[in-house]
Every structure is written in C-alpha cells, then in structure tokens.
Design a protein around this motif. Sequence first.
Motif, PDB file in Angstrom:
ATOM      1  N   LYS A 361       0.864  -1.531   0.176  1.00  0.00           N
ATOM      2  CA  LYS A 361       0.025   0.018   0.510  1.00  0.00           C
ATOM      3  C   LYS A 361       1.100   1.166  -0.100  1.00  0.00           C
ATOM      4  O   LYS A 361       1.959   1.126   0.519  1.00  0.00           O
ATOM      5  N   SER A 362       0.114   2.562  -0.465  1.00  0.00           N
ATOM      6  CA  SER A 362       1.170   4.046  -0.651  1.00  0.00           C
ATOM      7  C   SER A 362       0.684   4.275   0.994  1.00  0.00           C
ATOM      8  O   SER A 362      -0.290   3.997   1.444  1.00  0.00           O
ATOM      9  N   ILE A 363       1.204   5.217   1.573  1.00  0.00           N
ATOM     10  CA  ILE A 363       1.347   6.041   2.836  1.00  0.00           C
ATOM     11  C   ILE A 363      -0.473   6.657   2.870  1.00  0.00           C
ATOM     12  O   ILE A 363      -0.966   6.743   4.071  1.00  0.00           O
ATOM     13  N   GLU A 364      -0.854   7.228   1.044  1.00  0.00           N
ATOM     14  CA  GLU A 364      -2.436   8.002   1.193  1.00  0.00           C
ATOM     15  C   GLU A 364      -3.494   6.342   1.608  1.00  0.00           C
ATOM     16  O   GLU A 364      -4.127   6.828   1.274  1.00  0.00           O
ATOM     17  N   GLN A 365      -3.003   5.247   1.241  1.00  0.00           N
ATOM     18  CA  GLN A 365      -4.388   4.538   1.656  1.00  0.00           C
ATOM     19  C   GLN A 365      -3.700   3.624   3.002  1.00  0.00           C
ATOM     20  O   GLN A 365      -4.436   2.579   3.339  1.00  0.00           O
ATOM     21  N   SER A 366      -3.176   4.315   4.026  1.00  0.00           N
ATOM     22  CA  SER A 366      -2.675   3.397   5.383  1.00  0.00           C
ATOM     23  C   SER A 366      -3.761   3.425   5.920  1.00  0.00           C
ATOM     24  O   SER A 366      -4.886   4.856   6.314  1.00  0.00           O
ATOM     25  N   PRO A 367      -4.713   2.847   6.869  1.00  0.00           N
ATOM     26  CA  PRO A 367      -5.691   2.560   7.550  1.00  0.00           C
ATOM     27  C   PRO A 367      -4.950   3.612   8.752  1.00  0.00           C
ATOM     28  O   PRO A 367      -6.243   3.529   9.212  1.00  0.00           O
ATOM     29  N   VAL A 368      -3.906   3.962   9.174  1.00  0.00           N
ATOM     30  CA  VAL A 368      -4.201   4.682  10.255  1.00  0.00           C
ATOM     31  C   VAL A 368      -3.497   5.902   9.426  1.00  0.00           C
ATOM     32  O   VAL A 368      -1.847   6.528   9.587  1.00  0.00           O
ATOM     33  N   SER A 369      -4.091   6.866  10.073  1.00  0.00           N
ATOM     34  CA  SER A 369      -4.200   8.319   9.679  1.00  0.00           C
ATOM     35  C   SER A 369      -2.680   8.806  10.102  1.00  0.00           C
ATOM     36  O   SER A 369      -2.405   8.612  11.778  1.00  0.00           O
ATOM     37  N   ALA A 370      -2.384   9.818  10.070  1.00  0.00           N
ATOM     38  CA  ALA A 370      -1.718  10.697  10.374  1.00  0.00           C
ATOM     39  C   ALA A 370      -2.471  11.678  11.695  1.00  0.00           C
ATOM     40  O   ALA A 370      -1.034  11.633  12.665  1.00  0.00           O
ATOM     41  N   LYS A 371      -2.857  11.803  11.579  1.00  0.00           N
ATOM     42  CA  LYS A 371      -3.377  11.898  13.109  1.00  0.00           C
ATOM     43  C   LYS A 371      -4.108  11.022  14.091  1.00  0.00           C
ATOM     44  O   LYS A 371      -3.606  11.463  15.399  1.00  0.00           O
ATOM     45  N   HIS A 372      -4.224   9.692  13.460  1.00  0.00           N
ATOM     46  CA  HIS A 372      -4.281   8.267  14.520  1.00  0.00           C
ATOM     47  C   HIS A 372      -2.467   8.252  15.155  1.00  0.00           C
ATOM     48  O   HIS A 372      -2.391   7.959  16.100  1.00  0.00           O
ATOM     49  N   LYS A 399      -5.891  -2.859  12.056  1.00  0.00           N
ATOM     50  CA  LYS A 399      -7.098  -3.293  11.622  1.00  0.00           C
ATOM     51  C   LYS A 399      -8.142  -2.883  12.417  1.00  0.00           C
ATOM     52  O   LYS A 399      -9.245  -3.537  11.287  1.00  0.00           O
ATOM     53  N   GLY A 400      -7.912  -1.760  12.146  1.00  0.00           N
ATOM     54  CA  GLY A 400      -9.097  -0.381  12.510  1.00  0.00           C
ATOM     55  C   GLY A 400     -10.257  -1.665  14.050  1.00  0.00           C
ATOM     56  O   GLY A 400     -11.405  -0.986  13.575  1.00  0.00           O
ATOM     57  N   GLU A 401      -9.149  -1.644  14.685  1.00  0.00           N
ATOM     58  CA  GLU A 401      -9.480  -1.877  16.066  1.00  0.00           C
ATOM     59  C   GLU A 401      -9.892  -0.298  17.002  1.00  0.00           C
ATOM     60  O   GLU A 401     -10.259  -0.715  18.453  1.00  0.00           O
ATOM     61  N   SER A 403      -8.937   3.868  18.229  1.00  0.00           N
ATOM     62  CA  SER A 403      -7.993   4.970  18.381  1.00  0.00           C
ATOM     63  C   SER A 403      -6.734   4.316  19.252  1.00  0.00           C
ATOM     64  O   SER A 403      -7.389   3.380  20.016  1.00  0.00           O
ATOM     65  N   ALA A 404      -5.962   5.106  19.252  1.00  0.00           N
ATOM     66  CA  ALA A 404      -5.023   4.725  20.303  1.00  0.00           C
ATOM     67  C   ALA A 404      -5.510   4.214  21.849  1.00  0.00           C
ATOM     68  O   ALA A 404      -5.566   3.454  22.377  1.00  0.00           O
ATOM     69  N   ASP A 405      -6.108   5.987  21.752  1.00  0.00           N
ATOM     70  CA  ASP A 405      -6.561   5.389  23.592  1.00  0.00           C
ATOM     71  C   ASP A 405      -7.545   4.631  23.767  1.00  0.00           C
ATOM     72  O   ASP A 405      -8.258   4.131  24.855  1.00  0.00           O
ATOM     73  N   SER A 406      -8.612   4.170  22.722  1.00  0.00           N
ATOM     74  CA  SER A 406      -9.701   3.139  23.103  1.00  0.00           C
ATOM     75  C   SER A 406      -8.802   1.939  23.450  1.00  0.00           C
ATOM     76  O   SER A 406      -9.802   1.440  24.048  1.00  0.00           O
ATOM     77  N   ILE A 407      -8.030   1.737  22.173  1.00  0.00           N
ATOM     78  CA  ILE A 407      -7.617   0.821  22.338  1.00  0.00           C
ATOM     79  C   ILE A 407      -6.458   0.206  23.729  1.00  0.00           C
ATOM     80  O   ILE A 407      -6.372  -0.972  24.412  1.00  0.00           O
ATOM     81  N   ILE A 408      -6.402   1.407  24.165  1.00  0.00           N
ATOM     82  CA  ILE A 408      -5.021   1.253  25.747  1.00  0.00           C
ATOM     83  C   ILE A 408      -6.169   1.217  26.296  1.00  0.00           C
ATOM     84  O   ILE A 408      -5.906   0.651  27.510  1.00  0.00           O
TER      85      ILE A 408
END
Length: 478
Positions: A361-372, A399-401, A403-408
């Motif tokens: 994938k290219s970086i613009e296709q990343s499931p993890v955005s710059a903000k995330h 894997k789309g589970e 945001s960082a805070d919610s997973i933590i």
Amino acid sequence: MEWETVIGLEVHVQLNTKSKIFSGAATAYGAEPNTQACAIDLGLPGVLPVLNEEVVKLAVRFGITVNAEIAHRSVFARKNYFYPDLPKGYQISQYELPIVGKGYLDIELDDGTTKRIGITRAHLEEDAGKSLHEDMSGFSGIDLNRAGTPLLEIVSEPDMRSSKEAIAYLKTLHNLVRYIDISDGNMQEGSFRCDVNISLRPKGTEKFGTRAEIKNVNSFRFVERAILFEIERQKEILENGGSIVQETRLYDADKDETRSMRSKEEAHDYRYFPDPDLLPLKLKEDFIAKIKLELPELPWEKRARFKQEYGLNDYDANLIANNLDTANYFEQVLKTHKVTPKLVANWINGDLAAFLNKENKSIEQSPVSAKHLADLLLRISDNTISTSIAKKVFEAMWKGEGSADSIIEKQGLKQITDTGALEKVVDEIIANNPGQVQQYREGKDKLMPFFVGQVMKATKGKADPNQVNELLLKKLKE
C-alpha cells in the motif's frame, strides 16, 4: 570483452489539466470508451486546434525546476504516421523548436553519491487513442478518450550506465513532477510512461553502439527487468559475432523478455512539418518570471528544511522528503501534537513503512491516518505506554480496532508509573533469582537484560524500561 551499457530515457508525463491540449474535452480517467473525444480530437473536417494555456504553464514550470533553457519561441509540428488509434493521421508534437531545451536532474545513487543526468529537451504533444484487444471477439476496438490528452515528453541524455541508475533517475523525475504538481504520476493509468533506449559498447570506447528502443514501460520494476534482459540479449548477439538491429521492441512482463515490434523509425520517416493551424508559441520574460515565483517547495529544498527545522539527519530527511505524500503525512503528525520529530520519523520509516510494504500500500492508503499516529506517539511521549506496547496498539489500529486511546483503555495497556508497585515486582524478581543476583554482584554486568526482561514479563510489558533499569541498578547494589 567487457561491455558498457548506455541508457537514455524518454518519459511521457500526462499533464494535470481538466481539458485537453487543443480542445475543451475532458481528461478524466475511467470514462466509457469514446465519450471524451470531441470533433477536434477526432480531426473532423473544418475544426481548428486552440492551445490550452495551462499546458504551457506546466511545461515552463518543469523547465525551470530542471535548470533548463525555456524557449521564447517554440513551434508545433505534425508527426505523420498511420495507426488505428490516431484519427487525424498525424500527432501534433514539437520537433525542431521545443518549449524546454537543455537542462539537468541530479540523482542520488545507492552508495550516497550524486550523479548529474542531462536533459536534452522536453516538448509538448498530444496523446493518441488506445487500441483494445481483449474481449473483442477476435476484433480490435479503438477508444479515443485519450486522444488529445496533453503530454510533456522529457528526453534524457544517454548518461545512465546501469538499470539502477535508470531507476534512480525515473524515481527522482516521478517525484519531481508530483512535487511541482504538473502530473499525478499515476503509472497504472498511463500518466507516467517510459521508452528505454539502450545500447552496449566495448568498455573504454567513446562511440555509441546501435540502440534498441523498448516502448511504453509503465512500472519501475518492469523498466529494470526490461533493461537487464536487453543487456543480456545484446551481449549474447555481440559476443557471437552478430550485430544489433536498430528497432523498436516491447517488454512482455509475463515472459520477462523484450521482443521486436518494428524496425526503428527515423525522424524523416514521420515527415515532420510545422502545423499550419497553430501559430508559433511566443513567451514573454515576465510570463516565465511569474511562473518561477509561483513554484512550490522542491524535494531538495524540503530535505534541507527538514534537517534545519526538525533536526533530522540525512537518512531520515531523505527517506521522508523523497515522497511528497510521506512528507505531507510527517508534517501533519507534527501539526496534530507536539511530539519529537525524530520519534515521528522513526515510526514512519519503521513500523508504518513495514506494514505498508507488507500489504503493498502507499502511505495515502494507510488505515492509520496522520492524526491517529500522532495520538499514539503522544501516548509514548507522556509515558502512558511503552514503545513495545505502542507496537501492539499500532497493529490494532491498523486492523481498524479503534483509536490509540480507546485500544489502550479497552485492553488495559497503561504503563505502570506507580513506583511502589514496580518496586514490589523488582523485589520479587531479585528474591526469585538468587543465583543470577550473586553472579551480577560478582561483576557479571551482562545479566542486567535478564532482570529487565523478567520485570517486563511480570508486568506484561507495562513497565517503563528506564524506570525498571533505575530500580534494578539501585536494588542490585544493596
């Protein structure tokens, strides 16, 4: 005999315009066949071409960035040949007087050295249509949507000596046309296509050998494979006493080979002559000067700024600034939260790059955005989680589970910052490993990672490694 490879490239770049070079028809990709070709594109009787001014501006923009001569007077010519996808029977191009003259592009090689590749010229022309052979019940179909699409053909000097140099040049050029926003460079859609001219000569000689041209190669990997195959093909012919035929060849990706298409045409075969329907193109100096002032930041300028503004080293600055989307992603992370630029660079060039490569994938296709990613790095910076835990969180984000805070929060991954609780764990580890403690106290310092590992295991990776090291050093001296 030792042979030297001589390579020159002709790159066709589709210019970023909404309409065609000589008509108002749309250039959007993916339309139904023959729905974007107007009377001018079809060359119907009585129609006249009108030059798109935006096309001229984009060509000049490119010329300035490669330090080329910009022609104050250039001429459009008719290149005559008969092919089913060329409705007029000629292609409007530029021949003797192109808009962009001699320039150069510096490329960086694998060993870190820089090589200057000369640019012979860059001229404007219209694209032809496309012949379709699949699903046509034994016939060929013609789609004229591309007819009249604006192209800038960039012709290099024969300055490249290996497939690696050719790829470095192509990637540098591809990056440049996207940086200066003259093309989207989409190779799958035909926005960036390459003809490879290749010949061999005995090492140490000046005279060029007979060249073969490989037409319309549309990926970096295929260009490299085509060059490697062609080198071996020509070498075998020459070493068996044969001679190379000047011809046009195509690269078959399925068979990984080049094969002959037709004998190579010379300029006189095309019967070039000035197009009587188009006046010479004359540019004033203030027109060129205005375009120069409007130029965006160039790749090499961005690299220098990243080193100065963010304190990145050469390696990180090159990796990030060499791709416009990666550079934009990097700066977006830094705009979201105040995190260390080096930390951002490490994650982009490390974990993010690894996941992107794995899934192609290219970086613009990343499931993890710059903000995330920024949110995740903030949690490392404020010691909410350790780097090892952050890697697990990143994978869950990918894997789309969430945001960082919610997973933590969901997985209870917050780092243990309670010194008292951590001391208890350290005391237990020391008490449970008397042999190793004795050896350490007798001077076997290499056992420290063992103790750190035991503490991290007991805390399921939630302890701060730095805090663990400090406590262990203190306790093991007691």
